[in-house]
Design an enzyme around this catalytic site. Structure first.
Site, PDB file in Angstrom:
ATOM      1  CD  GLU A 191      -3.133   0.941   2.087  1.00 40.33           C
ATOM      2  OE1 GLU A 191      -3.435  -0.217   2.421  1.00 40.33           O
ATOM      3  OE2 GLU A 191      -3.840   1.928   2.361  1.00 40.33           O
ATOM      4  CD  GLU A 317      -7.507   6.113   6.276  1.00 41.37           C
ATOM      5  OE1 GLU A 317      -6.692   5.202   6.038  1.00 41.37           O
ATOM      6  OE2 GLU A 317      -7.368   7.276   5.860  1.00 41.37           O
ATOM      7  CG  ASP A 396      -3.025  11.144   5.544  1.00 41.37           C
ATOM      8  OD1 ASP A 396      -1.973  10.624   5.934  1.00 41.37           O
ATOM      9  OD2 ASP A 396      -3.904  10.541   4.900  1.00 41.37           O
ATOM     10  CD  GLU A 424      -0.602   8.297   0.856  1.00 36.53           C
ATOM     11  OE1 GLU A 424      -0.083   7.951   1.931  1.00 36.53           O
ATOM     12  OE2 GLU A 424      -1.828   8.256   0.643  1.00 36.53           O
TER      13      GLU A 424
END
Ligand code: GCW
Length: 722
Positions: A191, A317, A396, A424
């Site tokens: 991920e 989440e 985040d 990310e």
């Protein structure tokens, strides 16, 4: 690519030949490998030190001895069995009869610092009568001392050196892998992974051949990391079973990492008692649930006696958690902590808890507030072996965020600060973005102002009222980061992203290191082989490209701290309104008059009130709020004048034009290294720079066009906006 030399022996952790050597090419060991050395001490990590030196000696013609097994036959002077003087002694103390130089250094150490000062991981480096001496009181210290010598190279053997004492600032320096065992239909094998598959798992199983994992452990030890969690914090069905019937896989990985002083941790599902144990509930206050965790944990330690502990993402989440049973996160964390405590294990409990099903029309909910709202009331309720793992920013891992107020809000709780090495939101290892300058800013930030402890000191164990600086590791939670490593031949997809992994370890060891100095270390080690005559040029070019690359990235992406203008889902490239009407709580509120999120107490969500003074007031006022965070805290008109003297709209245009120009310049700089460094590295970086130029241009044009259309204000310099 490296030309690996494998002399066999217990440690076989050089990367395979088709894998890049990263910051440990054989050439980095030249100075060590051409010396005569003696290693005194016993234990797995001391054997690792011996093997490392022996391997270097095979290549560079030096020699390495161990003390003679019979104490009366040991040379009492600094001479090897062959009668020649040692250049280097690495010794665990107290360790019987030491050669004269080491014994002399040991006496000074005891007098100056006192026995025990070095602790579990520290080491002392000194030069005495032309012998370089490294002393440690525990095997891990000797290992870190060895890699310090590697960093120093020839200068470790210079004429004189002052005595240096090194101890890590943080006791726990950990990487989290978001690796799945099964390939996830949306997130893939890793991920948010941008470096290929997982080094641990492949298509539903543990990799048979763990050589790469051993080589990874070696790289991590060389930058100071001492803990790794091996599976994603989003724990799916197969991965949950690592805790029970797949425990053998965890043990196999632990065996390979152990020689480098790295402990293995596991992400577990809070619902494990139901998913794996067949219980009807995972209620943390249910006795059967407590027993289940205690039993499961006992079995973990039977397989992995030095197991580090659990990492938990709960009520976040979609992951299960204590809220499902009407219990608090302290109840949830403590049940796992109690199961681990007989064995010395810890729970890393993540504070990343927020409502991910928000209605965008709801202006009363602010995601930035969530972690503080949930966790600060629980301060003091967690067991001593619970570490609350807090993302460094309240949202985040955006390109720019304030420091999370949770870090200042829980003096009665062990806190770990979580960083994201995997890029990310910072270019996904297609863009060059050296993150150490940012981390360094975060770690050096004083949540209570300049006189109180820094973020780094809090992670090391300080709390409000303590002085700003803190030397050695206390009982804080340390530093954690999401790894950027995969099975890519360059480890990190983008070869220059290796610098981020290296820098994370170094800053976790010593947060006061200058990011440029860390970059230099990384350059010297990594390019030692490829550029024997061109290292100066490599250094100049890489500094020009990398030093400011995070700020360059910031310039061409979302402006002034507003965040989340990325493409939804994959988070790559621009999509200004992509998250504007979504459920994720990530909005910028741009309209024809202005942009930004009002988080003030006066008229907004009151997030500013979660900070202690002085920041609660600095951020509250549009006058004192730093420019780079203005849109994080305030909704302002496009004509608002920044401290820089520019208006918000003109700042947006200027930074976006400048950002792309800088990327084009990076691309040109890189060409200077053609023929100087390894052609494989050169080609890979060139290809990624082409993509960075393309993507940065897209960012510039979409952002500028969007704000031009919203505001109707033209660029003062008449540049082309679409
Ligand atoms: O940034 C978000 C990521 C998720 C991740 C989550 C987290 C592992 O987009 O992919 O899930 O953070 O930190 O848990």
């Amino acid at each position: 690519m490296i030309d690996a030399l494998d002399p066999g022996g217990p440690v076989n952790s050089v990367p395979p030949n088709d894998v890049h050597a990263a910051w440990l090419p054989p050439e980095a060991f030249r100075a060590l490998g051409s010396r005569r050395s003696l290693v005194c001490g016993e234990g797995t990590l001391v054997d690792t030190v011996r093997d490392e030196i022996a391997r270097a000696c095979v290549r560079y013609g030096g020699s390495t001895d161990r003390p003679h097994p019979r104490p009366d036959r040991r040379p009492a002077d600094d001479r090897s069995a062959a009668g020649t003087a040692y250049d280097l002694v690495l010794a665990l103390v107290p360790a019987g009869l030491l050669p004269i130089a080491a014994a002399a250094v040991d006496v000074v150490y005891r007098r100056r610092y006192g026995a025990g000062t070095l602790g579990e991981e520290g080491f002392l480096l000194a030069r005495h009568t032309e012998v370089t001496v490294v002393l440690a009181e525990a095997p891990a210290g000797l290992l870190y001392g060895l890699f310090h010598l590697v960093r120093l190279g020839e200068s470790a053997f210079g004429l004189t050196r002052p005595m240096e004492l090194h101890r890590p600032a943080m006791r726990l320096r950990m990487l989290n892998h978001w690796d799945n065992i099964d390939v996830h239909p949306v997130m893939g094998q890793v991920e948010r992974g941008y470096a290929g598959g997982s080094i641990f798992w492949q298509d539903g199983a543990r990799r048979e051949d763990l050589t790469r994992v051993g080589a990874y452990g070696r790289l991590l030890a060389a930058c100071g990391v001492n803990a790794v969690s091996v599976n994603n914090v989003n724990v799916h069905a197969t991965e949950a079973r690592l805790l029970t019937d797949r425990l053998g896989d965890v043990a196999a990985i632990a065996d390979v990492l152990r020689p480098y002083g790295i402990r293995v941790h596991l992400s577990v599902s809070f619902a494990a008692p139901v998913m794996l144990g067949g219980l009807s509930s995972a209620d943390p206050l249910d006795e059967a649930v407590r027993e289940w965790w205690a039993d499961a944990t006992k079995r973990v330690y039977e397989s992995v006696p030095d197991f580090g502990g659990y990492v938990v993402k709960a009520d976040s989440e979609g992951q299960p958690g204590p809220f499902g049973y009407g219990r608090s996160h302290a109840d949830g964390a403590n049940v796992l902590a109690d199961a681990l405590s007989p064995y010395g294990g810890v729970v890393h409990w993540r504070a990343f808890v927020y409502n991910h099903r928000q209605d965008w029309r709801d202006r009363s909910t602010d995601r930035a507030r969530a972690a503080h709202d949930h966790f600060v009331p629980l301060d003091g309720q967690f067991r001593d072996n619970v570490i609350l793992q807090v993302k460094h920013g309240p949202m985040d891992f955006q390109t720019r965020e304030p420091v999370s107020p949770v870090i200042a809000g829980m003096p009665g709780t062990r806190l770990a600060v979580e960083l994201q090495v995997t890029q990310e939101y910072t270019g996904q290892q297609r863009h060059i973005c050296y993150l150490a300058p940012w981390w360094s800013e975060v770690l050096g930030f004083g949540p209570w102002g300049d006189d109180g402890p820094t973020v780094a000191a809090v992670a090391a164990g300080a709390s409000v009222g303590d002085a700003a600086e803190r030397g050695a590791a206390g009982d804080g939670g340390g530093l954690v980061a999401v790894s950027n490593v995969g099975d890519d031949p360059f480890w990190t997809g983008h070869p220059l992203a290796q610098a981020n992994l290296y820098a994370f370890g170094r800053l976790a060891w010593d947060p006061r290191l200058a990011p440029t100095a860390v970059l230099d270390e990384w350059i010297e080690l990594t390019f030692a082989a490829s550029a024997p005559n061109g290292l100066g040029l490599v250094r100049r070019v890489l500094r020009a490209i990398m030093d400011d690359s995070w700020r360059t990235y910031e310039r061409y992406t979302a402006p002034l701290g507003v965040g989340f203008m990325v493409h939804p889902g994959d988070h790559y490239g621009p999509d200004v309104d992509g998250y504007e009407y979504s459920r994720w709580g990530t909005y910028h509120f741009a309209d024809r008059d202005g942009v930004g999120v009002d988080r003030t107490r006066a008229s907004g969500t009151a997030f500013t009130g979660q900070f202690p003074p002085p920041w609660r007031d600095v951020y509250e006022s549009v006058e004192s709020c730093p420019d780079e965070l203005l849109l994080f805290f305030h909704h302002v008109p496009y004509g608002h004048v920044l401290h820089s003297g520019s208006t918000v709209i003109q700042h947006i245009y200027d930074t976006h034009f400048a950002g792309v120009e800088q990327v084009v310049a990076m691309r040109q700089q890189w060409e200077r290294l053609a023929g100087v460094i390894d052609p494989g590295v050169h080609a890979r970086v060139r290809e990624r720079l082409d993509e960075q130029v393309r993507c940065a241009t897209e960012w510039r044009d979409q952002i500028n066009t969007y704000f031009f259309r919203k505001s109707g204000v033209p660029d003062a310099h008449g540049r082309r906006i679409h």
